[in-house]
Each structure stands twice: as structure tokens, then as C-alpha cells.
Write a protein that holds these residues in place. Structure first.
Motif, PDB file in Angstrom:
ATOM      1  N   GLU A   2     -50.258   2.371  19.842  1.00 33.91           N
ATOM      2  CA  GLU A   2     -51.163   1.814  20.828  1.00 33.91           C
ATOM      3  C   GLU A   2     -50.360   1.230  21.973  1.00 33.91           C
ATOM      4  O   GLU A   2     -49.336   0.592  21.760  1.00 33.91           O
ATOM      5  CB  GLU A   2     -52.004   0.719  20.165  1.00 33.91           C
ATOM      6  CG  GLU A   2     -53.063   0.131  21.040  1.00 33.91           C
ATOM      7  CD  GLU A   2     -53.904  -0.866  20.274  1.00 33.91           C
ATOM      8  OE1 GLU A   2     -54.135  -1.954  20.813  1.00 33.91           O
ATOM      9  OE2 GLU A   2     -54.316  -0.563  19.138  1.00 33.91           O
ATOM     10  N   HIS A   3     -50.811   1.478  23.195  1.00 36.09           N
ATOM     11  CA  HIS A   3     -50.199   0.882  24.378  1.00 36.09           C
ATOM     12  C   HIS A   3     -51.187  -0.102  24.986  1.00 36.09           C
ATOM     13  O   HIS A   3     -52.342   0.251  25.200  1.00 36.09           O
ATOM     14  CB  HIS A   3     -49.843   1.947  25.418  1.00 36.09           C
ATOM     15  CG  HIS A   3     -48.769   2.869  24.983  1.00 36.09           C
ATOM     16  ND1 HIS A   3     -48.883   4.238  25.061  1.00 36.09           N
ATOM     17  CD2 HIS A   3     -47.543   2.637  24.466  1.00 36.09           C
ATOM     18  CE1 HIS A   3     -47.774   4.804  24.606  1.00 36.09           C
ATOM     19  NE2 HIS A   3     -46.948   3.844  24.241  1.00 36.09           N
ATOM     20  N   LEU A   8     -57.690   5.262  29.384  1.00 37.29           N
ATOM     21  CA  LEU A   8     -58.206   6.259  28.452  1.00 37.29           C
ATOM     22  C   LEU A   8     -59.331   7.045  29.097  1.00 37.29           C
ATOM     23  O   LEU A   8     -60.152   6.485  29.831  1.00 37.29           O
ATOM     24  CB  LEU A   8     -58.729   5.588  27.186  1.00 37.29           C
ATOM     25  CG  LEU A   8     -57.735   4.771  26.384  1.00 37.29           C
ATOM     26  CD1 LEU A   8     -58.443   4.052  25.236  1.00 37.29           C
ATOM     27  CD2 LEU A   8     -56.625   5.648  25.849  1.00 37.29           C
ATOM     28  N   ILE A   9     -59.369   8.336  28.811  1.00 36.47           N
ATOM     29  CA  ILE A   9     -60.470   9.187  29.239  1.00 36.47           C
ATOM     30  C   ILE A   9     -60.947   9.967  28.018  1.00 36.47           C
ATOM     31  O   ILE A   9     -60.213  10.097  27.033  1.00 36.47           O
ATOM     32  CB  ILE A   9     -60.059  10.157  30.366  1.00 36.47           C
ATOM     33  CG1 ILE A   9     -58.987  11.138  29.885  1.00 36.47           C
ATOM     34  CG2 ILE A   9     -59.615   9.395  31.612  1.00 36.47           C
ATOM     35  CD1 ILE A   9     -58.712  12.283  30.851  1.00 36.47           C
ATOM     36  N   PRO A  10     -62.168  10.498  28.062  1.00 35.21           N
ATOM     37  CA  PRO A  10     -62.601  11.360  26.956  1.00 35.21           C
ATOM     38  C   PRO A  10     -61.684  12.578  26.865  1.00 35.21           C
ATOM     39  O   PRO A  10     -61.318  13.166  27.889  1.00 35.21           O
ATOM     40  CB  PRO A  10     -64.015  11.773  27.365  1.00 35.21           C
ATOM     41  CG  PRO A  10     -64.459  10.745  28.341  1.00 35.21           C
ATOM     42  CD  PRO A  10     -63.213  10.305  29.049  1.00 35.21           C
ATOM     43  N   ARG A  11     -61.312  12.932  25.668  1.00 38.28           N
ATOM     44  CA  ARG A  11     -60.391  14.065  25.498  1.00 38.28           C
ATOM     45  C   ARG A  11     -60.992  15.366  26.017  1.00 38.28           C
ATOM     46  O   ARG A  11     -60.284  16.245  26.490  1.00 38.28           O
ATOM     47  CB  ARG A  11     -59.996  14.195  24.036  1.00 38.28           C
ATOM     48  CG  ARG A  11     -58.949  15.268  23.833  1.00 38.28           C
ATOM     49  CD  ARG A  11     -58.083  15.038  22.679  1.00 38.28           C
ATOM     50  NE  ARG A  11     -57.078  16.093  22.574  1.00 38.28           N
ATOM     51  CZ  ARG A  11     -56.272  16.211  21.580  1.00 38.28           C
ATOM     52  NH1 ARG A  11     -56.317  15.341  20.592  1.00 38.28           N
ATOM     53  NH2 ARG A  11     -55.386  17.171  21.545  1.00 38.28           N
ATOM     54  N   LYS A  31     -53.029  17.426  37.840  1.00 40.92           N
ATOM     55  CA  LYS A  31     -52.161  17.540  36.664  1.00 40.92           C
ATOM     56  C   LYS A  31     -51.826  16.122  36.234  1.00 40.92           C
ATOM     57  O   LYS A  31     -51.405  15.303  37.051  1.00 40.92           O
ATOM     58  CB  LYS A  31     -50.892  18.315  37.013  1.00 40.92           C
ATOM     59  CG  LYS A  31     -50.014  18.572  35.836  1.00 40.92           C
ATOM     60  CD  LYS A  31     -48.877  19.498  36.206  1.00 40.92           C
ATOM     61  CE  LYS A  31     -48.071  19.790  34.952  1.00 40.92           C
ATOM     62  NZ  LYS A  31     -47.135  20.865  35.179  1.00 40.92           N
ATOM     63  N   VAL A  32     -52.032  15.829  34.966  1.00 38.90           N
ATOM     64  CA  VAL A  32     -51.799  14.484  34.448  1.00 38.90           C
ATOM     65  C   VAL A  32     -50.733  14.502  33.362  1.00 38.90           C
ATOM     66  O   VAL A  32     -50.451  15.538  32.770  1.00 38.90           O
ATOM     67  CB  VAL A  32     -53.099  13.857  33.883  1.00 38.90           C
ATOM     68  CG1 VAL A  32     -54.134  13.654  34.967  1.00 38.90           C
ATOM     69  CG2 VAL A  32     -53.672  14.684  32.743  1.00 38.90           C
ATOM     70  N   LYS A  33     -50.172  13.353  33.135  1.00 36.72           N
ATOM     71  CA  LYS A  33     -49.234  13.169  32.024  1.00 36.72           C
ATOM     72  C   LYS A  33     -49.964  12.345  30.972  1.00 36.72           C
ATOM     73  O   LYS A  33     -50.490  11.270  31.276  1.00 36.72           O
ATOM     74  CB  LYS A  33     -47.976  12.451  32.491  1.00 36.72           C
ATOM     75  CG  LYS A  33     -46.941  12.290  31.410  1.00 36.72           C
ATOM     76  CD  LYS A  33     -45.667  11.679  31.954  1.00 36.72           C
ATOM     77  CE  LYS A  33     -44.662  11.513  30.826  1.00 36.72           C
ATOM     78  NZ  LYS A  33     -43.463  10.821  31.296  1.00 36.72           N
ATOM     79  N   THR A  34     -50.022  12.884  29.761  1.00 33.92           N
ATOM     80  CA  THR A  34     -50.735  12.191  28.687  1.00 33.92           C
ATOM     81  C   THR A  34     -49.770  11.448  27.781  1.00 33.92           C
ATOM     82  O   THR A  34     -48.598  11.811  27.667  1.00 33.92           O
ATOM     83  CB  THR A  34     -51.560  13.180  27.845  1.00 33.92           C
ATOM     84  OG1 THR A  34     -50.698  14.167  27.291  1.00 33.92           O
ATOM     85  CG2 THR A  34     -52.652  13.828  28.668  1.00 33.92           C
ATOM     86  N   ALA A  42     -57.954  10.456  25.290  1.00 30.11           N
ATOM     87  CA  ALA A  42     -56.607  10.793  25.745  1.00 30.11           C
ATOM     88  C   ALA A  42     -56.096   9.654  26.613  1.00 30.11           C
ATOM     89  O   ALA A  42     -56.798   9.181  27.505  1.00 30.11           O
ATOM     90  CB  ALA A  42     -56.613  12.083  26.545  1.00 30.11           C
ATOM     91  N   GLU A  43     -54.888   9.210  26.326  1.00 33.16           N
ATOM     92  CA  GLU A  43     -54.245   8.192  27.149  1.00 33.16           C
ATOM     93  C   GLU A  43     -53.589   8.896  28.328  1.00 33.16           C
ATOM     94  O   GLU A  43     -52.877   9.879  28.165  1.00 33.16           O
ATOM     95  CB  GLU A  43     -53.198   7.454  26.323  1.00 33.16           C
ATOM     96  CG  GLU A  43     -52.453   6.407  27.109  1.00 33.16           C
ATOM     97  CD  GLU A  43     -51.334   5.787  26.298  1.00 33.16           C
ATOM     98  OE1 GLU A  43     -51.181   4.574  26.398  1.00 33.16           O
ATOM     99  OE2 GLU A  43     -50.624   6.520  25.583  1.00 33.16           O
TER     100      GLU A  43
END
Length: 77
Positions: A2-3, A8-11, A31-34, A42-43
Motif C-alpha cells: 500500500e502507498h 486510484l482508478i477503476p482497473r 500513457k500512464v505508469k501503474t 489500479a494505482e
């Protein structure tokens, strides 16, 4: 894991390492970094900020540059 203060977004909003975002009524693909991934969430570590509008449904119907009107009514198209 956990961070703290993680975004967070819905996966289901992810397709590969991209998300569809609406900014000022215009669609853009980012483009995102998860970070951590769960079955439901998804974080996001990079490329999104709190308050960004991320689409989660019918992602294949939107293209970069499309103009959209946001509504709170899920039945509205």
C-alpha cells in the motif's frame, strides 16, 4: 502493499498502459505508469492528477480529439 495518498482508478479504465481522459470536453489517450494493481483498482504513479476525468465504459468508441459532453446520467449517450 500500500502507498499512502495513492491515486486510484477503476482497473477497467486501463487498456494496456493507457487510459482515456476527458479534458475540457476533448478526449485524449494518455500513457500512464501503474503501481499496485488489484482486481478492481489500479494505482497510477504518473500522467494523471486528482480530479482528471477517466472514462471506464465503451473505451473503444472514443478517439483522441473527439468532443464529448459529460453527464451524470449513465443512460445518456
Amino acid at each position: 502493499g500500500e502507498h499512502p495518498n495513492a491515486l486510484l482508478i477503476p482497473r477497467r479504465a486501463l487498456f494496456g498502459d493507457n487510459v482515456v481522459v476527458v479534458k475540457d470536453g476533448v478526449v485524449e489517450v494518455r500513457k500512464v505508469k501503474t503501481g499496485y494493481l488489484t482486481l478492481q483498482e489500479a494505482e497510477i504513479i504518473d500522467a494523471l492528477a486528482e480530479g482528471d476525468v477517466v472514462l471506464t465504459e465503451d473505451l473503444n468508441e472514443f478517439r483522441t480529439g473527439d468532443h464529448v459532453r459529460l453527464t451524470n446520467n449513465p443512460a445518456a449517450k
